[in-house]
Write a protein that holds these residues in place. Structure first.
Motif, mmCIF file in Angstrom:
data_model
loop_
_atom_site.group_PDB
_atom_site.id
_atom_site.type_symbol
_atom_site.label_atom_id
_atom_site.label_comp_id
_atom_site.label_asym_id
_atom_site.label_seq_id
_atom_site.Cartn_x
_atom_site.Cartn_y
_atom_site.Cartn_z
ATOM 1 N N ALA A 41 13.780 46.080 12.668
ATOM 2 C CA ALA A 41 14.979 45.518 12.036
ATOM 3 C C ALA A 41 15.723 46.539 11.187
ATOM 4 C CB ALA A 41 14.596 44.299 11.200
ATOM 5 N N GLU A 42 15.008 47.289 10.368
ATOM 6 C CA GLU A 42 15.672 48.253 9.497
ATOM 7 C C GLU A 42 16.344 49.354 10.308
ATOM 8 O OE1 GLU A 42 14.575 51.289 5.787
ATOM 9 O OE2 GLU A 42 13.170 49.701 6.385
ATOM 10 N N ALA A 43 15.645 49.881 11.303
ATOM 11 C CA ALA A 43 16.227 50.934 12.135
ATOM 12 C C ALA A 43 17.418 50.405 12.929
ATOM 13 C CB ALA A 43 15.161 51.495 13.075
ATOM 14 N N THR A 44 17.342 49.159 13.388
ATOM 15 C CA THR A 44 18.454 48.566 14.128
ATOM 16 C C THR A 44 19.686 48.435 13.249
ATOM 17 O OG1 THR A 44 16.921 47.331 15.550
ATOM 18 C CG2 THR A 44 19.206 46.576 15.474
ATOM 19 N N GLU A 46 20.452 50.205 10.641
ATOM 20 C CA GLU A 46 20.997 51.548 10.407
ATOM 21 C C GLU A 46 21.749 52.041 11.646
ATOM 22 O OE1 GLU A 46 22.131 55.104 8.929
ATOM 23 O OE2 GLU A 46 21.347 53.360 7.843
ATOM 24 N N ALA A 47 21.225 51.756 12.836
ATOM 25 C CA ALA A 47 21.901 52.170 14.065
ATOM 26 C C ALA A 47 23.250 51.477 14.209
ATOM 27 C CB ALA A 47 21.019 51.863 15.269
ATOM 28 N N TYR A 165 20.362 45.244 19.472
ATOM 29 C CA TYR A 165 21.280 46.290 19.026
ATOM 30 C C TYR A 165 22.589 46.235 19.821
ATOM 31 C CZ TYR A 165 23.490 50.854 18.895
ATOM 32 O OH TYR A 165 24.423 51.848 18.807
ATOM 33 N N LEU A 166 22.509 46.151 21.139
ATOM 34 C CA LEU A 166 23.710 46.138 21.968
ATOM 35 C C LEU A 166 24.566 44.909 21.690
ATOM 36 C CD1 LEU A 166 22.150 47.386 25.318
ATOM 37 C CD2 LEU A 166 23.626 48.682 23.767
#
Length: 343
Positions: A41-44, A46-47, A165-166
């Motif tokens: 979740a955190e990386a998503t 940020e992305a 993400y997409l």
């Protein structure tokens, strides 16, 4: 060595206990989706923030051996040109204007690593879902790269992370990890080994499949992908043939079935032949082409007296419906494996 199907094994606690590992893995499908989505979740987030500073990509390339699932989800929806590229490396035209997405659940696949390294070399925008510290993660290091960390080898759970993400950058359909997990949990409850034959759709489907040559069909793009995966599961479980394909490819198989007379004695005339059985994975699509193909298949099955079984789902999103159909069919395949006895 003779092989026969003993349906009593499907309700035998002692037998089911010996297959606990496989059944438990199926039952935990929803939990894996939740856990994997939470871990990323955190990386998503940020992305997604980084994507706001970039222009919309010229094209999206799903690369690596697991790209076919992304193709099934994205092809009908992606607002820019989309291509799945399961081979190593990338298409010759891919460059800095394009987004490359890669699923690498175990992180050690050389094909995925090759595609990732090529994307970095060409300066593509790159989003990779894989275990941190894996070979694929190491090859993904680059200025325009985003790593979505995963810790599972479950392809579906990994795909949900990328699709989420997409979705959030407006390049794919709505993907809600909680709804996917809820759909998987619902299947796990209805198909639980603790539910007996009378109320367990996967056990009943396994019995229907046991003496047949399954012909598996899904009308929509995602249902068709689920059909292929279910057929693979049946083949692995039984060592027998199981076909999946488009309606025009399956119709000749059904139409070639020997016409069965209603007065035939199934015991006296049994020559060991396994007739085709049409298994329809219905995700509720009302597309006119899907309705027409379904009608042709059902009409052919009725004419040749071929048995038809249907798996349905009422999940709310396309990805959740795909997950539900796939898990239902996989449960049936596992019960097939349990029911067969060699002697």
């Amino acid at each position: 060595m003779a092989t026969w199907f003993d349906e009593s094994r499907l309700d035998d606690e002692a037998v089911l206990g010996t297959r606990d590992l496989g059944l438990r893995a199926l039952a935990e499908s929803g939990a894996r989706v939740r856990r994997t989505s939470g871990e990323a979740a955190e990386a998503t987030a940020e992305a997604v923030r980084r994507a706001e500073d970039l222009s919309r990509p010229r094209a999206v390339i799903a690369a690596g051996p697991d790209s076919r699932l992304l193709r099934a989800v994205l092809e009908p929806w992606c607002p820019v040109p989309f291509v799945a590229w399961p081979a190593p490396a990338l298409p010759g035209w891919a460059g800095s204007l394009d987004l490359v997405v890669v699923l690498a659940p175990d992180g050690s696949d050389t094909g995925a690593a090759s595609a990732v390294a090529e994307a970095v070399r060409r300066g593509c925008q790159l989003v990779v879902a894989c275990p941190p510290g894996s070979m694929v993660a190491e090859h993904a290091a680059g200025r325009w790269s985003t790593l979505l960390p995963t810790t599972t080898q479950d392809q579906l759970a990994t795909a949900v992370v990328v699709l989420d993400y997409l979705d959030r950058v407006s390049l794919g359909p709505r993907t809600d990890a909680d709804q996917v997990a809820e759909a998987l949990d619902a299947v796990a409850i209805s198909c639980s080994p603790h539910r007996d034959l009378a109320v367990n759709p996967a056990k009943m489907l396994a019995i229907a499949l046991a003496d047949a040559n399954p012909v598996v069909w899904g009308g929509s793009v995602l249902a068709a992908r689920a059909a292929r995966r279910v057929a693979e599961s049946i083949r692995r479980a039984t060592g027998r043939s199981a076909l999946a394909g488009d309606a025009e490819h399956l119709l000749p198989v059904i139409e070639a079935a020997r016409q069965r007379d209603v007065f035939d004695d199934p015991f006296a005339d049994d020559d060991g032949e396994r007739r085709p059985m049409l298994l329809v994975l219905d995700d509720g699509s009302e597309d006119a082409v899907v309705r027409e193909q379904r009608g042709r298949l059902l009409a052919a099955a009725a004419e040749r007296r071929v048995r038809v079984e249907t798996v349905t789902t009422d999940a709310r999103t396309e990805v959740a419906r795909y997950a539900s159909l796939l898990l239902s069919g996989t449960y049936a395949a596992e019960y097939l494996r349990i029911g067969f006895v060699e002697e």
